[in-house]
Design an enzyme around this catalytic site. Structure first.
Site, short mmCIF file in Angstrom:
data_model
loop_
_atom_site.label_atom_id
_atom_site.label_comp_id
_atom_site.label_asym_id
_atom_site.label_seq_id
_atom_site.Cartn_x
_atom_site.Cartn_y
_atom_site.Cartn_z
N ARG A 290 0.86 -1.19 0.00
CA ARG A 290 0.00 0.00 0.00
C ARG A 290 0.89 1.24 0.00
O ARG A 290 1.66 1.45 0.93
CB ARG A 290 -0.91 -0.02 1.24
CG ARG A 290 -1.73 1.24 1.43
CD ARG A 290 -2.68 1.12 2.63
NE ARG A 290 -3.42 2.34 2.81
CZ ARG A 290 -3.20 3.23 3.78
NH1 ARG A 290 -2.27 3.03 4.71
NH2 ARG A 290 -3.91 4.34 3.84
N HIS B 178 -2.87 10.88 0.59
CA HIS B 178 -2.36 10.68 1.95
C HIS B 178 -1.76 12.03 2.39
O HIS B 178 -0.57 12.15 2.62
CB HIS B 178 -1.33 9.54 1.97
CG HIS B 178 -1.12 8.92 3.33
ND1 HIS B 178 -1.25 7.57 3.57
CD2 HIS B 178 -0.76 9.47 4.51
CE1 HIS B 178 -0.97 7.32 4.85
NE2 HIS B 178 -0.67 8.46 5.44
N GLU C 27 -3.55 -0.12 8.19
CA GLU C 27 -2.39 0.32 8.99
C GLU C 27 -2.52 -0.19 10.40
O GLU C 27 -3.60 -0.10 11.01
CB GLU C 27 -2.28 1.85 9.09
CG GLU C 27 -1.70 2.52 7.89
CD GLU C 27 -1.61 4.05 8.07
OE1 GLU C 27 -1.38 4.52 9.20
OE2 GLU C 27 -1.78 4.75 7.06
N GLU D 266 -7.39 8.36 6.09
CA GLU D 266 -7.73 9.04 7.34
C GLU D 266 -8.22 10.48 7.15
O GLU D 266 -7.56 11.44 7.59
CB GLU D 266 -6.52 9.03 8.29
CG GLU D 266 -6.03 7.63 8.63
CD GLU D 266 -5.01 7.60 9.78
OE1 GLU D 266 -4.57 8.68 10.22
OE2 GLU D 266 -4.68 6.51 10.23
N ASN E 171 -7.60 1.70 9.89
CA ASN E 171 -6.31 1.93 10.56
C ASN E 171 -6.55 1.95 12.05
O ASN E 171 -7.47 2.61 12.53
CB ASN E 171 -5.71 3.29 10.16
CG ASN E 171 -5.20 3.31 8.73
OD1 ASN E 171 -5.30 2.31 8.02
ND2 ASN E 171 -4.67 4.44 8.31
N TYR F 247 -4.42 2.04 15.96
CA TYR F 247 -3.18 2.10 16.76
C TYR F 247 -3.45 2.01 18.26
O TYR F 247 -2.71 1.37 18.99
CB TYR F 247 -2.41 3.39 16.47
CG TYR F 247 -1.81 3.41 15.09
CD1 TYR F 247 -0.57 2.85 14.84
CD2 TYR F 247 -2.51 3.96 14.01
CE1 TYR F 247 -0.01 2.84 13.57
CE2 TYR F 247 -1.96 3.95 12.73
CZ TYR F 247 -0.72 3.39 12.52
OH TYR F 247 -0.18 3.37 11.26
#
Ligand code: FCB
Length: 469
Positions: free
Chosen positions: A77, A121, A371, A166, A294, A296
């Site tokens: 990606r 991005h 991600e 995002e 994504n 985290y």
């Protein structure tokens, strides 16, 4: 402990983004982006770091693709830099820029790696920001034109087209808290940016459907897992409010074809949302082949009581302005550790929770983790190796959490580790290292960390090993 086995069809990949790795900021006709301007503005990034050189991927891409092939990954990606292929953001395309991505895509296909391309991005052409950036509807129309140019050139050689990465960050960090480019602190502009990013997604998604019907269509969202500090009604309402801003502001129009009513009501003091025109919401809801997630860390909130000290530990960087528009009465609480070098809490079960929520709300929607990964202060040992056990633990925990969600029915088809290489971590510059491959920024030498060997084995066998006691 559960033993996890992934089928051969499960896609293992790694992810990067143009401004974070390419460098060559002024080469071969590339124009400036908002991140060039922002990073060159004193005081904006840690140590004044910029993406001028980054990991020099623009010159070293063949070597980097060899690493991907050697890792045995099925997909890569990457993102296309808008100002490299269409400097200025409208009109003329730059053939040298298009050729770079065309060679990159062919290089991936030659190595048997599936290209997954993100159109945006975060590197908006600077000229468009000068015309009000994402606060302006015209930027979404310019994005449609840009999408037609790159999809026309790369077409279905790209296996999966991802419109945006995002949009939450683009809108709220870029236009409300200002910790990302363009660094504006205007809450009303941030909400307009939310809508124009959503609109850009819908317009570009339709371009993909028309010009590359064999390609898959996707978008990547950083969805938040938000928990209340207590079961009180006020704390649960704080969760609802933040969920509307963080998650449903995007999931609503993209997957349900409308903005949630509570989001519009909560933010009525900031904007009347008149920038949403008749038909926009339906247009945004272009069906997705795969939703990119994504993840985290997680978020803990409570209703502010109006007297105690404020806590803004939301993990989204220090600023005197908040990214959370019209949420003045919500506090973001520090969370129990352990933490990564970003200060983000490590919470794998929240990933299971997130995927199961999405599965419950959108049962027929396939997903991919686009991600997930961690920054730690890596040390090069005397033997020249990087024994990044904490990163391996992080990845193992989250891949296990994803497997748990799959076992309970969530249709998650792939996982992309962030990141292939150490790179320019936005406001934190080169200080935070997310790569499974180390980059020595003096020499640009790449060295596999232990996590890269670990990931290579996982991709080859589909067997997730257990932590060593
Ligand atoms: C995400 C971004 C990515 C990277 C990681 C750490 O928000 O999409 O570019 O910076 O965080």
């Amino acid at each position: 402990m559960t033993q996890h086995h992934f089928p051969e069809s499960f896609l293992w990949g790694s992810a990067t983004a143009a401004y974070q790795i390419e460098g060559a900021a002024a080469e071969d006709g590339r124009g400036p982006s908002i991140w060039d301007t922002y990073s060159h503005t004193p005081g904006r990034t840690l140590n004044g770091d910029t993406g001028d050189v980054a990991a020099d991927h623009y010159h070293r891409w063949q070597q980097d693709l060899d690493h991907i092939a050697e890792l045995g990954l099925g997909a890569y990606r990457f993102s296309v830099s808008w100002p490299r292929v269409q400097p200025g953001g409208s009109g003329r395309f730059n053939q040298a820029g298009i050729d770079f991505y065309s060679r990159l895509v062919d290089g991936l296909l030659e190595r048997g790696v599936r290209p997954v391309a993100t159109m945006y991005h975060w590197d908006l052409p600077q000229e468009l920001e000068e015309a009000d950036g994402w606060a302006s509807r015209d930027t979404a129309l310019r994005f449609q034109e840009y999408a037609a140019g790159i999809v026309g050139a790369l077409g279905d050689r790209v296996h999966t087209w991802t419109t945006l990465n995002e949009p939450w960050c683009s809108a709220y960090l870029g236009y409300a808290s200002g910790v990302h480019a363009p660094g504006r602190t205007e809450p009303a502009a941030a909400l307009a940016a939310v809508h124009h990013l959503n609109l850009a997604h819908g317009l570009a998604g339709r371009v993909v459907r028309e010009l590359a019907p064999a390609a898959e269509l996707s978008v990547t969202l950083n969805l938040h897992v938000i928990r209340p500090a207590s079961d009180s009604e006020a704390d649960r309402d704080a969760v609802r409010r933040i969920d509307a801003l963080a998650n449903r502001a995007f999931l609503g129009p993209m997957l349900d074809g409308e903005y949630p009513a509570d989001l519009l009501a909560d933010t009525a003091s900031v904007t009347d949302w008149s920038f949403v025109r008749e038909g926009d919401e339906k247009l945004i809801a272009v069906p997705l082949d795969v939703l990119g997630v994504n993840y985290y860390s997680s978020t803990l909130v409570r209703a502010w009581d109006g007297v105690s000290a404020r806590s803004d530990a939301d993990g989204h960087g220090a600023s005197t302005s908040t990214p959370w528009v019209a949420a003045e009465r919500v506090d973001f609480l520090p969370q129990p550790g352990p933490y990564t070098a970003m200060g983000w809490n490590i919470d794998p079960p929240a990933l299971t929770e997130l995927l199961l929520r999405l599965h419950r709300e959108y049962p027929s929607q396939p997903m991919m983790i686009t991600e997930n990964g961690a920054a730690f202060d890596d040390v090069v040992s005397d033997d020249g190796r990087i024994h990044d056990d904490r990163r391996i633990d992080y990845l193992r925990g989250h891949i296990g959490a994803m497997a748990d969600a799959r076992a309970q029915g969530a249709d998650v088809r792939g996982y992309f580790v962030w990141s292939l290489l150490d790179n320019f971590e936005w406001g934190y510059g080169y200080d935070r290292r997310f790569g499974i491959i180390r980059v020595d920024y003096d020499t640009q030498v790449r060295t596999w960390k232990d996590s890269a060997y670990w990931y290579q084995r996982l991709a080859a066998t589909g067997e997730l090993d257990q932590a060593q006691e």
